[in-house]
Design an enzyme around this catalytic site. Structure first.
Site, PDB file in Angstrom:
ATOM      1  NE  ARG A   9      -6.277   2.062  -0.010  1.00  0.00           N
ATOM      2  CZ  ARG A   9      -6.145   3.214   0.647  1.00  0.00           C
ATOM      3  NH1 ARG A   9      -5.003   3.526   1.195  1.00  0.00           N
ATOM      4  NH2 ARG A   9      -7.147   4.032   0.746  1.00  0.00           N
TER       5      ARG A   9
ATOM      6  CD  GLU B 120     -11.122  -0.698  14.141  1.00  0.00           C
ATOM      7  OE1 GLU B 120     -10.124  -1.000  14.816  1.00  0.00           O
ATOM      8  OE2 GLU B 120     -11.105  -0.637  12.899  1.00  0.00           O
TER       9      GLU B 120
ATOM     10  CG  ASN C  15      -1.828   1.151   1.328  1.00  0.00           C
ATOM     11  OD1 ASN C  15      -1.771   2.057   0.487  1.00  0.00           O
ATOM     12  ND2 ASN C  15      -2.662   1.167   2.336  1.00  0.00           N
TER      13      ASN C  15
ATOM     14  NE  ARG D 199      -8.870  13.867   3.953  1.00  0.00           N
ATOM     15  CZ  ARG D 199      -8.959  12.569   3.685  1.00  0.00           C
ATOM     16  NH1 ARG D 199      -9.865  12.137   2.844  1.00  0.00           N
ATOM     17  NH2 ARG D 199      -8.148  11.709   4.242  1.00  0.00           N
TER      18      ARG D 199
ATOM     19  CD  GLU E 207      -8.352  -0.108   4.389  1.00  0.00           C
ATOM     20  OE1 GLU E 207      -7.608   0.167   5.340  1.00  0.00           O
ATOM     21  OE2 GLU E 207      -8.748   0.738   3.569  1.00  0.00           O
TER      22      GLU E 207
ATOM     23  NE  ARG F 204      -5.666   7.624  21.363  1.00  0.00           N
ATOM     24  CZ  ARG F 204      -4.996   6.486  21.308  1.00  0.00           C
ATOM     25  NH1 ARG F 204      -5.035   5.649  22.305  1.00  0.00           N
ATOM     26  NH2 ARG F 204      -4.286   6.187  20.255  1.00  0.00           N
TER      27      ARG F 204
ATOM     28  CG  HIS G 233     -12.333   5.202   3.404  1.00  0.00           C
ATOM     29  ND1 HIS G 233     -12.916   6.143   4.211  1.00  0.00           N
ATOM     30  CD2 HIS G 233     -11.005   5.405   3.489  1.00  0.00           C
ATOM     31  CE1 HIS G 233     -11.974   6.897   4.762  1.00  0.00           C
ATOM     32  NE2 HIS G 233     -10.804   6.473   4.323  1.00  0.00           N
TER      33      HIS G 233
HETATM   34  P1  ADP Z   1      -6.057   6.106   9.273  1.00  0.00           P
HETATM   35  O1  ADP Z   1      -7.168   6.701   8.461  1.00  0.00           O
HETATM   36  O2  ADP Z   1      -4.788   6.897   9.254  1.00  0.00           O
HETATM   37  O3  ADP Z   1      -5.880   4.610   9.071  1.00  0.00           O
HETATM   38  P2  ADP Z   1      -7.032   5.281  11.832  1.00  0.00           P
HETATM   39  O4  ADP Z   1      -8.144   4.420  11.341  1.00  0.00           O
HETATM   40  O5  ADP Z   1      -5.850   4.630  12.458  1.00  0.00           O
HETATM   41  O6  ADP Z   1      -6.567   6.315  10.745  1.00  0.00           O
HETATM   42  O7  ADP Z   1      -7.679   6.308  12.895  1.00  0.00           O
HETATM   43  C1  ADP Z   1      -6.918   7.298  13.491  1.00  0.00           C
HETATM   44  C2  ADP Z   1      -7.828   8.059  14.441  1.00  0.00           C
HETATM   45  O8  ADP Z   1      -8.324   7.159  15.449  1.00  0.00           O
HETATM   46  C3  ADP Z   1      -7.116   9.188  15.169  1.00  0.00           C
HETATM   47  O9  ADP Z   1      -7.905  10.361  15.134  1.00  0.00           O
HETATM   48  C4  ADP Z   1      -6.998   8.652  16.584  1.00  0.00           C
HETATM   49  O10 ADP Z   1      -6.978   9.665  17.552  1.00  0.00           O
HETATM   50  C5  ADP Z   1      -8.257   7.820  16.691  1.00  0.00           C
HETATM   51  N1  ADP Z   1      -8.157   6.868  17.802  1.00  0.00           N
HETATM   52  C6  ADP Z   1      -7.296   5.838  17.938  1.00  0.00           C
HETATM   53  N2  ADP Z   1      -7.478   5.234  19.135  1.00  0.00           N
HETATM   54  C7  ADP Z   1      -8.465   5.917  19.780  1.00  0.00           C
HETATM   55  C8  ADP Z   1      -9.121   5.801  21.057  1.00  0.00           C
HETATM   56  N3  ADP Z   1      -8.784   4.853  21.920  1.00  0.00           N
HETATM   57  N4  ADP Z   1     -10.096   6.680  21.331  1.00  0.00           N
HETATM   58  C9  ADP Z   1     -10.456   7.642  20.473  1.00  0.00           C
HETATM   59  N5  ADP Z   1      -9.876   7.812  19.265  1.00  0.00           N
HETATM   60  C10 ADP Z   1      -8.903   6.958  18.923  1.00  0.00           C
END
Ligand code: ADP
Length: 398
Positions: A91, A331, A7, A239, A380, A282, A180
């Site tokens: 990808r 998640e 990827n 964004r 993915e 977070r 996505h």
């Molecule tokens: P990407 O699109 O880069 O793959 P991810 O799916 O890894 O992104 O998501 C990243 C986001 O998930 C960030 O905004 C991060 O703060 C948030 N995140 C990760 N763990 C937690 C958590 N425990 N609680 C809240 N937000 C979280």
């Protein structure tokens, strides 16, 4: 029969090597900072972890470092000879309206992905660089392109067309493509298995740094929040998501250069723009809990926009079998799921607070609700590996 998944992003290369099937990753890692001063290579093989600094960093050298790591790092390394790799799944972000499923890569595919570069200038050139590098470095492996847009090939015209002059669509490709798609397809297929329903009606929510929603009827995508580019739709890390297009003219007329408006919408908007402090959900949520009003507004706006799409998509997939949360935010944040789902009992969405706080793949709806609500960690790479293995073994079925 190892299969490698690559990827190539705008500044990183993520990869995973699978042995027999998609449940079976042998090794994986990331090269960060490709094209920058000091790219770093993080590699995991079995329970061992490796880290190295690379000298120079274009995609070809990155792929060369990956191939070397797979055959040399670890005891023993996951493969003894790169020639063992039978297939490489890539990808590819933009397949336009040309690719509705994964394909074996040949010169014609490369040319078409190149031509689609104007629709995805940050992504398709990086994807192509990875494809060219693996064709050179692993000449015996079959290359497979898995498109982020392909899952949306089933969108009906009333969903993918914008209400703009027809010639914009005809001459400039102005329409909704959706992104996505690899994640939404993974979630749809996984939910189908969990719900024991091969063609469920679903709303899938991929909530990460990039965020999108997808309406799925009879197992097929019928609407999505992302548009001609991944800017449309939900509030994301940086964004803006949906905005009145007239804002752009207003700002142009006020004297802001187009480049600054673009930066504001793509890089300085979203959670970052609203909170004024971070694009990381977070961190923003932590500050909101500590009483920061701008951070609280960012979280509320994020959840409000998801609810808006959830409502809009539920009416398209009624009766809905399942709502799926995924992505880093979807998640992990029970708080945001709670904000999104509060008060939707009359729509059949009832959350079980105890299940909502757990971890990993699970149903979080209460038994009294009529719609199953799931948290499903997206994967993915496993879907790319699955498509690749299928096409490597049966290229004639194309
Ligand atoms: P990407 O699109 O880069 O793959 P991810 O799916 O890894 O992104 O998501 C990243 C986001 O998930 C960030 O905004 C991060 O703060 C948030 N995140 C990760 N763990 C937690 C958590 N425990 N609680 C809240 N937000 C979280």
């Amino acid at each position: 029969m190892p299969v490698l998944v690559i990827n190539c992003g705008s500044s990183s290369i993520k990869y995973k090597l699978y042995a027999r099937g998609p449940e079976d990753p042998l090794a994986g890692g990331i090269i960060d900072g490709v094209g920058g001063d000091r790219p770093r290579h993080f590699h995991t093989a079995g329970d061992r972890q490796f880290e190295a600094e690379l000298d120079v960093g274009d995609y070809r050298q990155g792929v060369a470092a990956i191939v070397e790591a797979l055959a040399e790092w670890g005891s023993p390394p996951p493969i003894s000879d790169p020639a063992e790799i039978v297939g490489v799944g890539h990808r590819v972000v933009h397949g336009g309206d040309r690719f509705s499923e994964s394909v074996v890569i040949d010169c014609a595919v490369i040319e078409e992905v190149e031509a689609l570069g104007s629709l995805a200038p940050l992504h398709n050139p990086a994807n192509l660089a990875g494809i060219r590098a693996t064709r050179d470095l692993l000449p015996g492996a079959v290359g497979v392109a898995v498109f982020d847009t392909a899952f949306f090939a089933t969108l009906p015209p009333h969903s993918y067309r914008y209400a703009v002059p027809e010639r914009w669509w005809r001459d400039y490709g102005v329409r909704r493509y959706g992104f996505h798609g690899i994640s939404h397809r993974y979630l749809a297929e996984r939910a189908a298995r969990l719900l024991e329903n091969p063609r469920p009606n679903l709303v899938t929510l991929h909530l990460g740094a990039g965020a999108s929603a997808c309406a799925i009827r009879d197992g097929k995508a019928v609407d999505t929040s992302m548009g001609m580019t991944p800017l449309e739709g939900l509030v994301m890390g940086t964004r803006s998501g949906d905005i009145d297009p007239a804002v752009v003219f207003h700002l142009l007329e006020a004297g802001l250069p187009a480049s600054e408006i673009r930066r504001g919408l793509l890089r300085e908007g979203g959670l970052l723009g609203l909170s004024g402090m971070s694009s990381d959900f977070r961190r923003v949520a932590d500050r909101a809990r500590a009483g920061d009003r701008a951070a609280a507004l960012a979280v509320e706006t994020f959840a409000h926009r998801v609810r808006r799409y959830l409502g809009a998509f539920l009416v398209q997939v009624t009766p809905c079998d399942g709502v799926v949360f995924s992505g880093g935010i979807g998640e992990n944040s029970h708080e945001v799921r709670h904000l999104i789902l509060t008060g939707l009992e009359t729509l059949g969405l009832v959350v079980d607070p105890a299940r909502n706080r757990g971890e990993g793949e699970r149903r979080i709806s209460a038994d009294t609700g009529s719609v199953d609500i799931w948290v499903i960690p997206t994967d993915e790479e496993s879907l790319i590996a699955r498509d690749t293995a299928r096409l490597v073994n049966a290229p004639s079925q194309l």
